[in-house]
Enzyme design. Structure first.
Site, PDB file in Angstrom:
ATOM      1  N   SER A  12       0.642  -1.359  -0.117  1.00 52.71           N
ATOM      2  CA  SER A  12       0.072   0.257   0.168  1.00 52.71           C
ATOM      3  C   SER A  12       0.579   1.256   0.116  1.00 52.71           C
ATOM      4  O   SER A  12       1.833   1.136   0.447  1.00 52.71           O
ATOM      5  CB  SER A  12      -0.819  -0.236   1.419  1.00 52.71           C
ATOM      6  OG  SER A  12      -1.670  -1.397   1.612  1.00 52.71           O
TER       7      SER A  12
HETATM    8  N1  SAH Z   1      -1.404  -4.488   3.885  1.00 44.83           N
HETATM    9  C1  SAH Z   1       0.008  -5.407   2.578  1.00 44.83           C
HETATM   10  C2  SAH Z   1      -1.242  -5.471   1.759  1.00 44.83           C
HETATM   11  C3  SAH Z   1      -1.184  -6.029   0.990  1.00 44.83           C
HETATM   12  S1  SAH Z   1      -2.382  -6.055  -0.549  1.00 44.83           S
HETATM   13  C4  SAH Z   1       1.131  -4.741   2.948  1.00 44.83           C
HETATM   14  O1  SAH Z   1       1.771  -4.111   3.513  1.00 44.83           O
HETATM   15  O2  SAH Z   1       1.823  -4.816   1.700  1.00 44.83           O
HETATM   16  C5  SAH Z   1      -3.716  -7.414  -0.745  1.00 44.83           C
HETATM   17  C6  SAH Z   1      -3.535  -8.417   0.593  1.00 44.83           C
HETATM   18  O3  SAH Z   1      -4.146  -8.760   0.638  1.00 44.83           O
HETATM   19  C7  SAH Z   1      -2.679  -9.484  -1.095  1.00 44.83           C
HETATM   20  O4  SAH Z   1      -1.715 -10.041  -0.321  1.00 44.83           O
HETATM   21  C8  SAH Z   1      -3.894 -10.604  -1.204  1.00 44.83           C
HETATM   22  O5  SAH Z   1      -3.327 -11.796  -1.193  1.00 44.83           O
HETATM   23  C9  SAH Z   1      -4.211 -10.410   0.365  1.00 44.83           C
HETATM   24  N2  SAH Z   1      -5.562 -10.755   0.664  1.00 44.83           N
HETATM   25  C10 SAH Z   1      -6.918 -10.977   0.003  1.00 44.83           C
HETATM   26  N3  SAH Z   1      -7.593 -11.998   0.091  1.00 44.83           N
HETATM   27  C11 SAH Z   1      -7.307 -12.304   1.595  1.00 44.83           C
HETATM   28  C12 SAH Z   1      -7.632 -13.269   1.871  1.00 44.83           C
HETATM   29  N4  SAH Z   1      -9.597 -13.313   2.165  1.00 44.83           N
HETATM   30  N5  SAH Z   1      -7.611 -13.534   3.334  1.00 44.83           N
HETATM   31  C13 SAH Z   1      -6.297 -13.173   3.435  1.00 44.83           C
HETATM   32  N6  SAH Z   1      -5.367 -12.625   2.780  1.00 44.83           N
HETATM   33  C14 SAH Z   1      -6.287 -11.920   1.827  1.00 44.83           C
END
Ligand code: SAH
Length: 227
Positions: A77
């Site tokens: 993000s």
């Molecule tokens: N907090 C992260 C943002 C990553 S993008 C950072 O700081 O980098 C969002 C993430 O959510 C992705 O890696 C995606 O695989 C994950 N995601 C999406 N749906 C999900 C679910 N149902 N359970 C766990 N993770 C999930």
């Protein structure tokens, strides 16, 4: 070590000039100018090496205020969004227990871990789960608990939580996640589809959950199952 290939020293070759304390200071100052007021959050941004959470090829861009690809079709993000969401979660004080859905690069979890008792974080893509585990270990975090799985179920055995953050957008916040919120607890989630999302804040007070819209955002979708 002296001068090496092409007249660059080893620090220049590894891009250290672009990932130094000074570039982090600049990012923190910029976020302050953009409206992040919580000094604890700004201090963490100032200290945490975001370039360690992205691929080496992107390290030189790690202190730009922008989202970056982390592989598997996902993104780390934007720092402003990380800071803003952290600041909102912390508005009622430092949380003891935090749940994050969507570990991704691990950066948001690390920011939260610096400001809370324990962080529990769930990721549904094995590769990202494994990679972030290594980074947390290298950086010495001992208060982050990780699970590889589908975050739609939350982590009932570790709850209830003082703060829950979703970093992927569901169409609606699952009731089971709201059930894992402590009295006085806050849940922050981007809600909506790819075209239209809003950051929503849910607060449990006197057993009731009320919600408000914070601002428009754009996150990857929250998906069911594991990869
Ligand atoms: N907090 C992260 C943002 C990553 S993008 C950072 O700081 O980098 C969002 C993430 O959510 C992705 O890696 C995606 O695989 C994950 N995601 C999406 N749906 C999900 C679910 N149902 N359970 C766990 N993770 C999930």
């Amino acid at each position: 070590m002296g001068e090496g290939l092409y007249g660059m020293n080893s620090a220049q070759r590894s891009g250290i000039g672009m990932t130094s304390q000074r570039t982090r200071e600049r990012l923190a100052a910029r976020l302050g100018d953009a409206g992040i007021a919580n000094v604890h959050v700004l201090n963490v941004i100032r200290q945490l090496p975001r370039h360690r959470f992205v691929d080496e090829a992107l390290a030189s861009r790690a202190y730009e205020d922008t989202a970056l690809p982390i592989g598997c079709g996902q993104t780390i993000s934007q720092p402003f969004v990380v800071a803003r969401m952290t600041e909102i979660l912390l508005a009622a004080g430092f949380p003891e227990r935090v749940l994050e859905i969507g570990t991704g690069s691990g950066y948001q979890a690390a920011v939260l871990a610096a400001l809370s008792g324990r962080v529990y974080t769930i990721e549904r893509i094995r590769e990202l789960h494994d990679r972030s585990r290594g980074i947390f270990r290298e950086l010495g975090f001992e208060n982050i608990w990780q699970r590889f799985g589908d975050g739609f179920a939350g982590w009932p055995s570790a709850g209830p939580f003082d703060a829950i953050i979703l970093t992927a957008a569901p169409n609606e916040v699952p009731a089971v996640l709201l059930d894992q919120l402590n009295e006085g607890g806050r849940l922050l989630a981007p809600v909506g589809d790819a075209d239209s999302q809003a950051l929503r804040l849910y607060i449990r007070e006197n057993g009731e959950v009320r919600s408000q819209i914070v601002e428009a955002v754009h996150f990857v979708p929250m998906l069911e199952g594991i990869e």
